[in-house]
Design a protein around this motif. Sequence first.
Motif, PDB file in Angstrom:
ATOM      1  N   ASP A 146       0.851  -1.190   0.000  1.00  0.00           N
ATOM      2  CA  ASP A 146       0.000   0.000   0.000  1.00  0.00           C
ATOM      3  C   ASP A 146       0.890   1.244   0.000  1.00  0.00           C
ATOM      4  N   PRO A 147       1.365   1.672  -1.191  1.00  0.00           N
ATOM      5  CA  PRO A 147       2.286   2.809  -1.276  1.00  0.00           C
ATOM      6  C   PRO A 147       1.721   4.106  -0.696  1.00  0.00           C
ATOM      7  N   ASN A 148       0.421   4.179  -0.514  1.00  0.00           N
ATOM      8  CA  ASN A 148      -0.197   5.403   0.005  1.00  0.00           C
ATOM      9  C   ASN A 148      -0.328   5.414   1.526  1.00  0.00           C
ATOM     10  N   ARG A 150       7.635  12.166  -3.701  1.00  0.00           N
ATOM     11  CA  ARG A 150       8.518  11.041  -3.395  1.00  0.00           C
ATOM     12  C   ARG A 150       8.596  10.810  -1.889  1.00  0.00           C
ATOM     13  N   TRP A 151       8.797   9.546  -1.524  1.00  0.00           N
ATOM     14  CA  TRP A 151       9.090   9.186  -0.153  1.00  0.00           C
ATOM     15  C   TRP A 151      10.572   8.800  -0.085  1.00  0.00           C
ATOM     16  N   LEU A 152      11.321   9.474   0.780  1.00  0.00           N
ATOM     17  CA  LEU A 152      12.762   9.252   0.868  1.00  0.00           C
ATOM     18  C   LEU A 152      13.145   8.810   2.270  1.00  0.00           C
ATOM     19  N   THR A 153      14.129   7.905   2.340  1.00  0.00           N
ATOM     20  CA  THR A 153      14.704   7.555   3.636  1.00  0.00           C
ATOM     21  C   THR A 153      15.555   8.717   4.124  1.00  0.00           C
ATOM     22  N   ASP A 202      18.755   8.747   4.682  1.00  0.00           N
ATOM     23  CA  ASP A 202      19.977   8.834   3.878  1.00  0.00           C
ATOM     24  C   ASP A 202      19.690   9.430   2.506  1.00  0.00           C
ATOM     25  N   GLU A 203      18.588   8.986   1.894  1.00  0.00           N
ATOM     26  CA  GLU A 203      18.232   9.509   0.569  1.00  0.00           C
ATOM     27  C   GLU A 203      17.926  11.007   0.642  1.00  0.00           C
ATOM     28  N   LEU A 204      17.327  11.440   1.738  1.00  0.00           N
ATOM     29  CA  LEU A 204      17.010  12.851   1.900  1.00  0.00           C
ATOM     30  C   LEU A 204      18.290  13.686   1.998  1.00  0.00           C
ATOM     31  N   MET A 205      19.284  13.181   2.741  1.00  0.00           N
ATOM     32  CA  MET A 205      20.548  13.901   2.864  1.00  0.00           C
ATOM     33  C   MET A 205      21.257  13.997   1.512  1.00  0.00           C
ATOM     34  N   ILE A 206      21.249  12.911   0.746  1.00  0.00           N
ATOM     35  CA  ILE A 206      21.870  12.926  -0.576  1.00  0.00           C
ATOM     36  C   ILE A 206      21.119  13.874  -1.501  1.00  0.00           C
ATOM     37  N   ASP A 207      19.789  13.893  -1.386  1.00  0.00           N
ATOM     38  CA  ASP A 207      18.970  14.796  -2.193  1.00  0.00           C
ATOM     39  C   ASP A 207      19.302  16.251  -1.896  1.00  0.00           C
ATOM     40  N   LEU A 227       8.752   4.063   9.421  1.00  0.00           N
ATOM     41  CA  LEU A 227      10.025   3.524   8.947  1.00  0.00           C
ATOM     42  C   LEU A 227      11.078   4.609   8.742  1.00  0.00           C
ATOM     43  N   GLY A 228      10.724   5.855   9.031  1.00  0.00           N
ATOM     44  CA  GLY A 228      11.694   6.937   8.910  1.00  0.00           C
ATOM     45  C   GLY A 228      11.693   7.647   7.570  1.00  0.00           C
ATOM     46  N   TYR A 229      10.702   7.345   6.710  1.00  0.00           N
ATOM     47  CA  TYR A 229      10.619   8.040   5.425  1.00  0.00           C
ATOM     48  C   TYR A 229      10.048   9.448   5.618  1.00  0.00           C
ATOM     49  N   ARG A 230      10.408  10.338   4.692  1.00  0.00           N
ATOM     50  CA  ARG A 230       9.825  11.675   4.670  1.00  0.00           C
ATOM     51  C   ARG A 230       9.377  11.985   3.249  1.00  0.00           C
ATOM     52  N   ARG A 231       8.242  12.674   3.155  1.00  0.00           N
ATOM     53  CA  ARG A 231       7.723  13.017   1.832  1.00  0.00           C
ATOM     54  C   ARG A 231       8.427  14.267   1.313  1.00  0.00           C
ATOM     55  N   VAL A 232       8.947  14.165   0.109  1.00  0.00           N
ATOM     56  CA  VAL A 232       9.557  15.300  -0.584  1.00  0.00           C
ATOM     57  C   VAL A 232       8.872  15.401  -1.944  1.00  0.00           C
ATOM     58  N   GLY A 233       7.954  16.334  -2.064  1.00  0.00           N
ATOM     59  CA  GLY A 233       7.161  16.413  -3.284  1.00  0.00           C
ATOM     60  C   GLY A 233       6.284  15.181  -3.401  1.00  0.00           C
TER      61      GLY A 233
END
Length: 213
Positions: free
Chosen positions: A118-120, A136-139, A141-146, A128-134
């Motif tokens: 259920d992606p929504n 996209r859902w980013l972990t 680490d992915e948020l820092m790289i972004d 799980l520590g994800y954050r919405r950016v636009g």
Amino acid sequence: MPSTFLTLAAGGMTLLAPIAARADVYELKGGGEVVGTTVARTEDGRYAVRTPEGAQLQLDRDMIQRIVAEDEVATEYRSRSRKIPDTADAHRELAAWCREHKLLHEADHHLARVAELDPNDEAARRSLGYRRVGNRWLTGDELMIDRGMQFYEGKFRTPQDVAIRERSNQREEANVDWFGKLRLWRGWLDNRRPERVAEAQALISAIADPGAA
């Protein structure tokens, strides 16, 4: 499970009805594990083990690396996880049960499956520590790289900080290198061989790198 590791008990050992009891985890020397309740141990060192499905097996002592006793919560979780359907609702419910019983790693495992099915489901992703950016859902680490950060020396840093640290590390390596050379050449100056002394003097005189100071 390879047949060399376990055999169905012959004769009096038959399939028994599953029982609710604490399980043991038999870790095998050849890899893998067997989970079940220890029923008996024979004189020749074999273990009679009843699996959660009700089958009774024999394990030879030489096959076993170690035996780890599971507590009741772990045994209950193992039973629940084998029975649930692969649906978002089922994994969501089991994740809540795991958190209630302090099985945090297992809870995250089921929340990750919820996010896949259920992606929504924002609650699962945020847990799980994800954050919405636009869109996209980013972990984390992915948020820092972004954001343009770089993982360096155990943590995320700005590119400017990484560049400064790399230059500092390079200077430190150069200092160590020069220290070794100069100590060696200084020792040659006290050598009894004139050619070795002359070589040291020539090498020292030829130094042009300010880092040698």
